[in-house]
Design an enzyme around this catalytic site. Structure first.
Site, PDB file in Angstrom:
ATOM      1  N   GLN A  50      85.202  42.747  76.868  1.00  0.00           N
ATOM      2  CA  GLN A  50      84.459  41.480  76.955  1.00  0.00           C
ATOM      3  C   GLN A  50      85.256  40.529  77.832  1.00  0.00           C
ATOM      4  O   GLN A  50      86.401  40.198  77.523  1.00  0.00           O
ATOM      5  CB  GLN A  50      84.264  40.906  75.541  1.00  0.00           C
ATOM      6  CG  GLN A  50      83.586  39.537  75.521  1.00  0.00           C
ATOM      7  CD  GLN A  50      84.586  38.405  75.693  1.00  0.00           C
ATOM      8  OE1 GLN A  50      85.667  38.439  75.132  1.00  0.00           O
ATOM      9  NE2 GLN A  50      84.239  37.406  76.496  1.00  0.00           N
ATOM     10  N   TYR A  52      85.952  36.933  79.542  1.00  0.00           N
ATOM     11  CA  TYR A  52      85.742  35.496  79.701  1.00  0.00           C
ATOM     12  C   TYR A  52      86.106  35.142  81.136  1.00  0.00           C
ATOM     13  O   TYR A  52      87.176  35.527  81.610  1.00  0.00           O
ATOM     14  CB  TYR A  52      86.656  34.707  78.755  1.00  0.00           C
ATOM     15  CG  TYR A  52      86.111  34.508  77.365  1.00  0.00           C
ATOM     16  CD1 TYR A  52      84.777  34.173  77.144  1.00  0.00           C
ATOM     17  CD2 TYR A  52      86.950  34.616  76.262  1.00  0.00           C
ATOM     18  CE1 TYR A  52      84.293  33.975  75.859  1.00  0.00           C
ATOM     19  CE2 TYR A  52      86.469  34.415  74.965  1.00  0.00           C
ATOM     20  CZ  TYR A  52      85.137  34.095  74.780  1.00  0.00           C
ATOM     21  OH  TYR A  52      84.663  33.888  73.518  1.00  0.00           O
ATOM     22  N   THR A  78      80.768  37.356  79.094  1.00  0.00           N
ATOM     23  CA  THR A  78      80.247  36.269  78.249  1.00  0.00           C
ATOM     24  C   THR A  78      80.025  35.032  79.097  1.00  0.00           C
ATOM     25  O   THR A  78      80.926  34.575  79.795  1.00  0.00           O
ATOM     26  CB  THR A  78      81.244  35.969  77.105  1.00  0.00           C
ATOM     27  OG1 THR A  78      81.362  37.136  76.301  1.00  0.00           O
ATOM     28  CG2 THR A  78      80.760  34.814  76.244  1.00  0.00           C
ATOM     29  N   ARG A  87      83.712  22.352  67.745  1.00  0.00           N
ATOM     30  CA  ARG A  87      83.580  23.006  66.439  1.00  0.00           C
ATOM     31  C   ARG A  87      84.139  22.065  65.377  1.00  0.00           C
ATOM     32  O   ARG A  87      85.349  21.993  65.157  1.00  0.00           O
ATOM     33  CB  ARG A  87      84.296  24.348  66.452  1.00  0.00           C
ATOM     34  CG  ARG A  87      83.637  25.258  67.476  1.00  0.00           C
ATOM     35  CD  ARG A  87      84.346  26.557  67.692  1.00  0.00           C
ATOM     36  NE  ARG A  87      83.674  27.307  68.736  1.00  0.00           N
ATOM     37  CZ  ARG A  87      84.182  28.370  69.339  1.00  0.00           C
ATOM     38  NH1 ARG A  87      85.383  28.812  68.993  1.00  0.00           N
ATOM     39  NH2 ARG A  87      83.498  29.001  70.271  1.00  0.00           N
ATOM     40  N   LYS A 175      76.439  38.511  78.302  1.00  0.00           N
ATOM     41  CA  LYS A 175      76.326  38.089  76.893  1.00  0.00           C
ATOM     42  C   LYS A 175      76.185  36.567  76.802  1.00  0.00           C
ATOM     43  O   LYS A 175      77.016  35.836  77.336  1.00  0.00           O
ATOM     44  CB  LYS A 175      77.580  38.535  76.129  1.00  0.00           C
ATOM     45  CG  LYS A 175      77.652  38.038  74.695  1.00  0.00           C
ATOM     46  CD  LYS A 175      78.835  38.690  73.980  1.00  0.00           C
ATOM     47  CE  LYS A 175      78.962  38.268  72.529  1.00  0.00           C
ATOM     48  NZ  LYS A 175      79.628  36.994  72.321  1.00  0.00           N
ATOM     49  N   HIS A 199      76.222  32.879  70.484  1.00  0.00           N
ATOM     50  CA  HIS A 199      77.643  32.874  70.149  1.00  0.00           C
ATOM     51  C   HIS A 199      77.854  32.543  68.668  1.00  0.00           C
ATOM     52  O   HIS A 199      78.825  31.899  68.273  1.00  0.00           O
ATOM     53  CB  HIS A 199      78.412  31.887  71.023  1.00  0.00           C
ATOM     54  CG  HIS A 199      79.810  32.343  71.356  1.00  0.00           C
ATOM     55  ND1 HIS A 199      80.123  32.988  72.521  1.00  0.00           N
ATOM     56  CD2 HIS A 199      80.973  32.257  70.660  1.00  0.00           C
ATOM     57  CE1 HIS A 199      81.418  33.256  72.534  1.00  0.00           C
ATOM     58  NE2 HIS A 199      81.956  32.825  71.413  1.00  0.00           N
ATOM     59  N   ARG A 202      78.314  28.874  67.558  1.00  0.00           N
ATOM     60  CA  ARG A 202      79.634  28.238  67.667  1.00  0.00           C
ATOM     61  C   ARG A 202      79.812  27.444  68.953  1.00  0.00           C
ATOM     62  O   ARG A 202      80.861  26.861  69.180  1.00  0.00           O
ATOM     63  CB  ARG A 202      80.713  29.314  67.606  1.00  0.00           C
ATOM     64  CG  ARG A 202      80.857  29.953  66.243  1.00  0.00           C
ATOM     65  CD  ARG A 202      81.465  31.338  66.323  1.00  0.00           C
ATOM     66  NE  ARG A 202      82.753  31.410  66.975  1.00  0.00           N
ATOM     67  CZ  ARG A 202      83.907  31.098  66.397  1.00  0.00           C
ATOM     68  NH1 ARG A 202      83.933  30.694  65.161  1.00  0.00           N
ATOM     69  NH2 ARG A 202      85.041  31.202  67.052  1.00  0.00           N
ATOM     70  N   ASP A 230      72.801  39.496  69.223  1.00  0.00           N
ATOM     71  CA  ASP A 230      73.740  39.172  68.147  1.00  0.00           C
ATOM     72  C   ASP A 230      73.540  37.740  67.691  1.00  0.00           C
ATOM     73  O   ASP A 230      72.646  37.043  68.140  1.00  0.00           O
ATOM     74  CB  ASP A 230      75.203  39.475  68.512  1.00  0.00           C
ATOM     75  CG  ASP A 230      75.908  38.368  69.273  1.00  0.00           C
ATOM     76  OD1 ASP A 230      75.329  37.277  69.467  1.00  0.00           O
ATOM     77  OD2 ASP A 230      77.056  38.590  69.678  1.00  0.00           O
ATOM     78  N   GLY A 232      74.122  36.400  63.751  1.00  0.00           N
ATOM     79  CA  GLY A 232      73.449  36.320  62.460  1.00  0.00           C
ATOM     80  C   GLY A 232      73.016  37.643  61.874  1.00  0.00           C
ATOM     81  O   GLY A 232      72.325  37.658  60.866  1.00  0.00           O
TER      82      GLY A 232
HETATM   83  C1  LIG Z   1      86.427  34.299  65.217  1.00  0.00           C
HETATM   84  C2  LIG Z   1      85.461  34.586  66.326  1.00  0.00           C
HETATM   85  C3  LIG Z   1      85.953  34.896  67.577  1.00  0.00           C
HETATM   86  C4  LIG Z   1      85.065  35.182  68.612  1.00  0.00           C
HETATM   87  N1  LIG Z   1      85.580  35.516  69.839  1.00  0.00           N
HETATM   88  C5  LIG Z   1      84.732  35.861  70.828  1.00  0.00           C
HETATM   89  C6  LIG Z   1      85.239  36.287  72.076  1.00  0.00           C
HETATM   90  O1  LIG Z   1      86.440  36.328  72.270  1.00  0.00           O
HETATM   91  N2  LIG Z   1      84.360  36.636  73.037  1.00  0.00           N
HETATM   92  C7  LIG Z   1      82.993  36.586  72.841  1.00  0.00           C
HETATM   93  O2  LIG Z   1      82.232  36.914  73.746  1.00  0.00           O
HETATM   94  N3  LIG Z   1      82.497  36.193  71.667  1.00  0.00           N
HETATM   95  C8  LIG Z   1      83.326  35.831  70.667  1.00  0.00           C
HETATM   96  N4  LIG Z   1      82.816  35.439  69.466  1.00  0.00           N
HETATM   97  C9  LIG Z   1      81.366  35.433  69.269  1.00  0.00           C
HETATM   98  C10 LIG Z   1      80.939  36.786  68.743  1.00  0.00           C
HETATM   99  O3  LIG Z   1      81.157  37.792  69.699  1.00  0.00           O
HETATM  100  C11 LIG Z   1      79.450  36.790  68.376  1.00  0.00           C
HETATM  101  O4  LIG Z   1      78.690  36.481  69.528  1.00  0.00           O
HETATM  102  C12 LIG Z   1      79.139  35.781  67.298  1.00  0.00           C
HETATM  103  O5  LIG Z   1      80.147  35.740  66.309  1.00  0.00           O
HETATM  104  C13 LIG Z   1      77.795  36.082  66.662  1.00  0.00           C
HETATM  105  O6  LIG Z   1      77.773  37.288  65.982  1.00  0.00           O
HETATM  106  P1  LIG Z   1      77.951  37.375  64.370  1.00  0.00           P
HETATM  107  O7  LIG Z   1      76.975  36.402  63.789  1.00  0.00           O
HETATM  108  O8  LIG Z   1      77.632  38.808  64.055  1.00  0.00           O
HETATM  109  O9  LIG Z   1      79.350  36.994  64.078  1.00  0.00           O
HETATM  110  C14 LIG Z   1      83.671  35.129  68.411  1.00  0.00           C
HETATM  111  C15 LIG Z   1      83.188  34.810  67.140  1.00  0.00           C
HETATM  112  C16 LIG Z   1      84.070  34.538  66.105  1.00  0.00           C
HETATM  113  C17 LIG Z   1      83.501  34.216  64.750  1.00  0.00           C
END
Ligand SMILES: Cc1cc2nc3c(=O)[nH]c(=O)nc-3n(C[C@H](O)[C@H](O)[C@H](O)COP(=O)(O)O)c2cc1C
Length: 322
Positions: A50, A52, A78, A87, A175, A199, A202, A230, A232
């Protein structure tokens, strides 16, 4: 997910191992605590990287080169973090760079001594794939500050996506798409798949739920483009709903961290997969489907003012499952 090793040391490696064993992909974050070159050793055919897109294009391009040299098959770019979101909970808890320790935080640590001992034993998690770009000699906080600055580029445009596409010879998935027009533009840029994602709520607080916008994105890109969803997915029936609503795959984030938090790195990831599979099978049985391939939009019932539900039972009788 970034800094997953904060949950327990060794989380990235455990997730990669279980993904390979279960034949599902594992997407290692740019901001992970473990180097991409280490993860590919554990899951040679199942590691995605992934990316950034940071402030410095030389670093972004070098990460792409390293992923290619490491033999990674799929680049997940992403696009919903041109800058970190605000946040509020992190601000309240002092989970900022630099950290703002509070009395509440100290009490929380004191109440979780086993976690604390493990965390101390594991050492301070770092952003290992980015470590080589960080100015030499800084401690963990200096490194975290550097990474936070690098990832706050404030700029991300289609020219950048086109440039990365030109550097990456394998599958590239974008993404963080929530609008049909962006989905069409991503296809023009030559991506192989689209992740409909907010995301996990977030980033932009007012962003819609991914499941709500999924049908319009499917309609925009047609049937022959892979759509992943993704944000939820918390149960097997959430997976079934996403597939029936037009996704080909789902990505799952936090539930794996919850599994690791609850049961540890050995048991947690596998148990999470098992729960998802059991629930999916059960939901499919209730819908009268043999496999996920039997799912389509007719298995959904959309309340005029509510979320998406499953609706079809055996024989096509429409009854509400949830
Ligand atoms: C602690 C945390 C760290 C994350 N770090 C990244 C990341 O480094 N790169 C990214 O594309 N998404 C990141 N995300 C977002 C997740 O990849 C995902 O899109 C998001 O959590 C939604 O999926 P979920 O509801 O199944 O958690 C992060 C989410 C969380 C909670």
């Amino acid at each position: 997910m970034g800094l997953a090793n904060l949950v327990r040391p060794g989380t990235d490696e455990a997730l990669a191992r279980v993904a390979a064993k279960s034949n599902i992909p594992y997407a290692l974050s740019t901001a992970a605590s473990t180097r991409m070159e280490r993860i590919i050793e554990l899951a040679p055919s199942h590691t995605w990287f992934q990316l950034y897109v940071g402030r410095d294009p030389l670093i972004t391009d070098d990460l792409v080169r390293r992923a290619k040299d490491a033999g990674i098959s799929t680049l997940l770019v992403t696009v919903d973090i041109p800058a970190p979101g605000k946040r509020v909970r992190d601000l309240t808890n002092g989970l900022t760079v630099p950290l703002r320790p509070s009395l509440k935080g100290v009490i929380d640590l004191a109440l979780h001594p086993r976690w604390l001992l493990q965390a101390i034993g594991g050492g301070t998690p770092r952003f290992e794939s980015l470590e080589q770009y960080s100015p030499a000699g800084g401690g963990p906080m200096a490194h975290a500050t550097y990474v936070a600055q690098h990832l706050s580029s404030g700029q991300l445009d289609w020219d950048t996506i086109n440039r990365i596409r030109g550097l990456w010879p394998h599958h590239m998935v974008i993404k963080g798409i929530l609008h049909p027009e962006d989905a069409r533009r991503a296809l023009k840029a030559g991506v192989n798949g689209i992740v409909v994602s907010n995301h996990g709520g977030r980033q932009l607080d007012a962003a819609p739920a991914s499941i709500e916008v999924l049908p319009s994105i499917r309609e925009a890109v047609g049937q022959h483009v892979s759509i992943l969803l993704d944000s939820g997915i918390r149960s097997g029936d959430d997976i079934v709903r996403a597939l029936a609503a037009g996704a080909d795959f789902v990505l799952i984030g936090r539930p794996f961290l919850y599994g690791v938090a609850a049961l540890g790195i050995e048991q947690g990831p596998g148990r999470a997969i098992q729960i998802f599979l059991d629930e999916m099978r059960n939901t499919l049985v209730h819908l009268g489907c043999r496999t996920v391939g039997d799912l389509d939009g007719s298995h959904l019932w959309q309340s005029p003012d509510g979320p998406v539900h499953q609706s079809r039972a055996v024989g096509g009788a429409h009854h509400l499952q949830k």
